[in-house]
Design an enzyme around this catalytic site. Structure first.
Site, PDB file in Angstrom:
ATOM      1  N   GLU A  49       0.149  -1.181   0.055  1.00 45.53           N
ATOM      2  CA  GLU A  49      -0.126  -0.223  -0.053  1.00 45.53           C
ATOM      3  C   GLU A  49       1.061   1.422  -0.377  1.00 45.53           C
ATOM      4  O   GLU A  49       0.592   2.063   0.568  1.00 45.53           O
ATOM      5  CB  GLU A  49      -0.728  -0.674   1.403  1.00 45.53           C
ATOM      6  CG  GLU A  49      -1.858   0.572   0.695  1.00 45.53           C
ATOM      7  CD  GLU A  49      -2.932   0.969  -0.191  1.00 45.53           C
ATOM      8  OE1 GLU A  49      -3.587  -0.588  -0.718  1.00 45.53           O
ATOM      9  OE2 GLU A  49      -3.291   1.570  -0.636  1.00 45.53           O
TER      10      GLU A  49
HETATM   11  C1  LIG Z   1       1.887 -10.680   0.957  1.00 42.26           C
HETATM   12  C2  LIG Z   1       2.253  -8.502   0.100  1.00 42.26           C
HETATM   13  C3  LIG Z   1       0.820  -8.913  -0.587  1.00 42.26           C
HETATM   14  C4  LIG Z   1       0.675  -7.284  -1.890  1.00 42.26           C
HETATM   15  N1  LIG Z   1      -0.741  -6.967  -2.058  1.00 42.26           N
HETATM   16  C5  LIG Z   1      -0.891  -6.940  -3.315  1.00 42.26           C
HETATM   17  C6  LIG Z   1      -2.275  -6.231  -4.264  1.00 42.26           C
HETATM   18  O1  LIG Z   1      -3.429  -7.116  -3.075  1.00 42.26           O
HETATM   19  N2  LIG Z   1      -2.064  -5.260  -5.280  1.00 42.26           N
HETATM   20  C7  LIG Z   1      -1.360  -5.324  -5.193  1.00 42.26           C
HETATM   21  O2  LIG Z   1      -1.331  -4.736  -6.502  1.00 42.26           O
HETATM   22  N3  LIG Z   1       0.090  -5.576  -4.808  1.00 42.26           N
HETATM   23  C8  LIG Z   1       0.257  -5.589  -4.150  1.00 42.26           C
HETATM   24  N4  LIG Z   1       1.473  -5.790  -3.374  1.00 42.26           N
HETATM   25  C9  LIG Z   1       2.389  -5.140  -4.421  1.00 42.26           C
HETATM   26  C10 LIG Z   1       3.298  -3.986  -3.115  1.00 42.26           C
HETATM   27  O3  LIG Z   1       1.996  -3.214  -3.334  1.00 42.26           O
HETATM   28  C11 LIG Z   1       4.696  -3.395  -4.050  1.00 42.26           C
HETATM   29  O4  LIG Z   1       5.195  -4.734  -3.582  1.00 42.26           O
HETATM   30  C12 LIG Z   1       5.252  -2.614  -3.232  1.00 42.26           C
HETATM   31  O5  LIG Z   1       3.877  -1.193  -3.549  1.00 42.26           O
HETATM   32  C13 LIG Z   1       6.354  -2.263  -3.777  1.00 42.26           C
HETATM   33  O6  LIG Z   1       6.523  -2.599  -4.701  1.00 42.26           O
HETATM   34  P1  LIG Z   1       8.447  -3.268  -5.327  1.00 42.26           P
HETATM   35  O7  LIG Z   1       7.811  -4.403  -4.017  1.00 42.26           O
HETATM   36  O8  LIG Z   1       8.144  -3.304  -6.664  1.00 42.26           O
HETATM   37  O9  LIG Z   1       8.720  -2.966  -4.716  1.00 42.26           O
HETATM   38  P2  LIG Z   1      10.143  -1.107  -5.185  1.00 42.26           P
HETATM   39  O10 LIG Z   1       8.911  -0.371  -5.955  1.00 42.26           O
HETATM   40  O11 LIG Z   1      10.750  -1.876  -5.958  1.00 42.26           O
HETATM   41  O12 LIG Z   1      11.036  -0.733  -4.105  1.00 42.26           O
HETATM   42  C14 LIG Z   1      12.045  -0.960  -3.530  1.00 42.26           C
HETATM   43  C15 LIG Z   1      12.755  -0.470  -2.255  1.00 42.26           C
HETATM   44  O13 LIG Z   1      12.779   1.140  -3.380  1.00 42.26           O
HETATM   45  C16 LIG Z   1      12.559   1.955  -2.446  1.00 42.26           C
HETATM   46  N5  LIG Z   1      11.858   2.767  -3.805  1.00 42.26           N
HETATM   47  C17 LIG Z   1      11.075   2.884  -4.795  1.00 42.26           C
HETATM   48  N6  LIG Z   1      10.639   3.970  -6.273  1.00 42.26           N
HETATM   49  C18 LIG Z   1      11.106   4.800  -4.790  1.00 42.26           C
HETATM   50  C19 LIG Z   1      11.356   6.216  -5.036  1.00 42.26           C
HETATM   51  N7  LIG Z   1      10.975   6.614  -6.079  1.00 42.26           N
HETATM   52  N8  LIG Z   1      11.544   7.483  -3.938  1.00 42.26           N
HETATM   53  C20 LIG Z   1      12.343   6.722  -2.752  1.00 42.26           C
HETATM   54  N9  LIG Z   1      11.713   4.873  -2.853  1.00 42.26           N
HETATM   55  C21 LIG Z   1      11.749   4.432  -3.786  1.00 42.26           C
HETATM   56  C22 LIG Z   1      10.688   1.052  -2.352  1.00 42.26           C
HETATM   57  O14 LIG Z   1      10.762   2.268  -0.853  1.00 42.26           O
HETATM   58  C23 LIG Z   1      11.140   0.303  -1.435  1.00 42.26           C
HETATM   59  O15 LIG Z   1      11.845   0.445  -0.511  1.00 42.26           O
HETATM   60  C24 LIG Z   1       1.587  -6.733  -2.609  1.00 42.26           C
HETATM   61  C25 LIG Z   1       3.032  -7.790  -1.247  1.00 42.26           C
HETATM   62  C26 LIG Z   1       3.181  -8.305  -1.035  1.00 42.26           C
HETATM   63  C27 LIG Z   1       4.515  -8.748  -0.920  1.00 42.26           C
END
Ligand SMILES: Cc1cc2nc3c(=O)[nH]c(=O)nc-3n(C[C@H](O)[C@H](O)[C@H](O)COP(=O)(O)OP(=O)(O)OC[C@H]3O[C@@H](n4cnc5c(N)ncnc54)[C@H](O)[C@@H]3O)c2cc1C
Length: 598
Positions: A440
């Site tokens: 989220e």
């Molecule tokens: C158990 C679980 C349930 C989930 N449920 C859902 C769901 O129901 N529906 C759905 O759509 N998604 C869902 N998600 C996905 C979740 O919302 C994403 O994992 C989350 O938004 C982060 O994206 P990412 O994992 O690609 O991390 P990334 O975006 O790759 O981020 C990696 C790191 O980089 C940082 N970062 C990235 N961009 C920036 C920036 N611009 N500035 C500063 N820091 C940055 C982040 O803060 C983080 O620390 C779920 C994930 C999990 C693990």
């Protein structure tokens, strides 16, 4: 394993004394939220949470959900619990009566949600995602879409999901590639989504997926994204289930925690030229629609941090009273005693208690601001409340989920070696709550939202108004001649100065020094969360003193309120000064090493 007991007296105290539930009950549309009804709802929710959901928490962790021949099998007892949950009307608490909802304020719904998440966070995610889908459709669906989906979702007969994430599109939702091609009055959806919570389950006969996708020739980035309803079964005009849609769960993730919650890789449109989807609102406005429901979703995730912390606190307190180890320093008898007598264990428990109470105060306050924003008497009042609510959202989400981890970790520490052993269940709380700062919108993204968007849009005016209100409250605390309340006011004064100065520092640099601003965003969010938490506990202490002076019944509880606020002010609030320094002086040091030098 200790049982969960809903902290009903504490919830009522916060709702009555600092949230102002009485005033919310007078807003147009919330007249049904009488003190008696709220009492009844909270009591019954407490019974269901403790009696039905909490006993399944451990089973859920041990068994997890699994995929068998394309179908998800949830752990033993979950399916029956969901049926009872839906039949009890628990899915409908905050939604419009027009569609079968109970129309209760968010401040009540959030207290109820806290109980679900404390009792069984993995279970609670299904209603939570359904809630997101309901809100999106309530606000942006066509009358036909509302009629077709809202009653079934609100009754819990069907569940909902939110499909944003793709392998290359996480925080950067604008990078998503799922396609939507128009075909008459519908669309054909093709693509793959990952990490979809309850994307498939055995709770309900139908699942309503809300999917973000891109239409042909849509502009790149978030501007080109549209929102679609993609049901597992297409509903017939009479509400019965029709054709099976071309979508399926390819696999489930193996995770650190919330193991009962199926986290699905979803495939749309593998076979028939695309899964059938229905546009919500207008094309290319999908992100805007998502943002309108994000406030509640982010608040709800913040409540997960609070909720797991509450459960961890209950467990730690129970264990510390039972575990006998060493002699307390103030006993002459030479007898050993339970570890709760050791000052350092008491410090840990008080830290947990103070953080939990501050998180709850913040979350409920935030929910109340959303209630005023929705039902306030005039537009100016509604706008003002919305600005306050939106300012608090990143604090509720990020501060509370980070603190949730701190509290769950302290629970393990209090258990000593046994905390590290799975059989006590202490580790599960830490594993479960660990996701909350990630999904989220990661907490890093929340901090960027706080400084970039929430300070940037009004040059810090909403924050300045909040600081002014906190200062006025502190003046009333110090003016009454009560020593404890004066101590609280004195402790808060420097934190308020720090918050005001760092706010100004950030606002001045928003246009010229964005890297410096963003490098300080997380300590700024922590500073704001810590200060607001201390303020809320000080207000609670003031209310407790007032009740004590009036001969309040539960003297021990009220005295504990004052003691907890004093502990927060003495042990947790002083960190705010270091956080303020990290916002300003720390920015350059964060960026001193180039990315390839770290
Ligand atoms: C158990 C679980 C349930 C989930 N449920 C859902 C769901 O129901 N529906 C759905 O759509 N998604 C869902 N998600 C996905 C979740 O919302 C994403 O994992 C989350 O938004 C982060 O994206 P990412 O994992 O690609 O991390 P990334 O975006 O790759 O981020 C990696 C790191 O980089 C940082 N970062 C990235 N961009 C920036 C920036 N611009 N500035 C500063 N820091 C940055 C982040 O803060 C983080 O620390 C779920 C994930 C999990 C693990």
């Amino acid at each position: 394993m200790t049982d969960y007991v809903a902290p009903l007296a504490e919830m009522r105290f916060v709702l009555d004394e600092t949230v102002g539930l009485d005033a919310i009950g007078k807003l147009p549309g919330f007249e049904d939220a009488t003190a008696e009804l709220v009492e009844q709802v909270l009591t019954e929710a407490g019974k269901f949470a403790a009696g039905v959901l909490a006993p399944l928490n451990r089973i859920g962790d041990e068994e997890g959900s699994r995929l068998e021949n394309g179908a998800v099998v949830t752990p033993k007892g979950f399916r029956e619990a969901y049926r009872a949950f839906a039949e009890g009307g628990w899915n409908s608490v905050p939604f419009e009566a027009e569609w079968g909802g109970q129309g209760l304020p968010w401040s009540v719904a959030i207290a109820v949600q806290e109980m679900w998440s404390s009792a069984n966070m993995a279970f609670s995610l299904c209603p939570l995602l359904t809630q997101g889908a309901i809100e999106a459709l309530q606000r942006h669906g066509s009358p036909e879409q509302k009629a077709a989906y809202l009653p079934k979702l609100i009754s819990g007969e069907w569940t909902g999901t939110m499909n944003l994430t793709e392998p290359q599109a996480g925080s950067d939702v604008g990078a998503l590639r799922t396609k939507a091609v128009k075909e008459g009055d519908r669309y054909r959806i093709t693509g793959q989504k990952i990490f979809i919570t309850y994307g498939e389950q055995d709770f309900s006969e139908n699942i309503v997926h809300l999917v973000l996708a891109r239409t042909p020739n849509a502009p790149a980035g978030t501007k080109g994204i549209s929102l679609f309803i993609v049901p597992k079964f297409l509903p017939n005009p009479d509400g019965s289930l029709g054709q099976r849609n071309d979508l399926r769960c390819l696999s489930l993730e193996h995770k650190l925690g919330i193991k009962a919650s199926p986290t699905c890789v979803m495939a749309y449109g593998e076979n028939d030229g695309g899964a059938i989807g229905f546009l919500v609102g207008e094309e290319q406005r999908g992100m805007e629609y998502m943002f309108t429901m994000m406030n509640n979703a982010r608040l709800s995730v913040g409540v997960e941090g609070l909720a797991v912390a509450e459960r961890a606190l209950q467990q730690a307190r129970g264990y510390a009273r039972e575990r006998v180890q060493s002699r307390p320093v103030d006993t002459k008898s030479g007898e050993t005693a339970s570890i709760i007598h050791h000052p350092d264990v008491r410090r840990m428990l008080m830290t947990m208690r103070a953080l939990v109470e501050a998180m709850r105060a913040l979350a409920y306050l935030n929910a109340a601001a959303l209630d005023h924003a929705k039902r306030g008497s005039d537009e100016a009042a509604r706008n003002k409340a919305l600005m306050r609510a939106e300012l608090l959202i990143p604090l509720s989400k990020a501060w509370s989920t980070d603190r949730g981890i701190d509290v769950a970790s302290l629970n393990i520490q209090i258990h000593g070696g046994l905390g590290f052993i799975e059989s006590t269940g202490a580790a599960q709380h830490l594993r479960d709550v660990r996701i909350t700062p990630i999904y989220e919108g990661t907490n890093g993204i929340q901090a960027i939202d706080l400084v970039g968007r929430k300070l940037g849009r009004d040059q810090g005016a909403a924050m300045a108004a909040l600081i002014a209100e906190m200062r006025a409250d502190m003046a009333s605390l110090s003016g009454g001649g009560d020593k404890d309340l004066a101590t609280l006011a004195k402790a808060l004064a420097p934190a308020l100065d720090d918050l005001a100065q760092t706010t100004q520092w950030l606002v001045e640099r928003l246009k010229s020094g964005l890297p410096q601003v963003l490098a300080g965003a997380t300590p700024y969010l922590d500073l704001a969360g810590t200060t607001v938490g201390a303020w809320q506990l000080a207000r609670q202490a003031q209310a407790a003193r007032r009740r004590l002076a009036a001969g309040g019944e539960d003297g021990d509880y009220l005295a504990a309120k004052i003691a907890t606020a004093l502990f927060f002010a003495a042990h947790i609030l002083p960190h705010s000064h270091g956080l303020a320094a990290a916002v300003t002086a720390g920015a350059d040091s964060t960026l001193r090493l180039a990315p390839d030098q770290i």
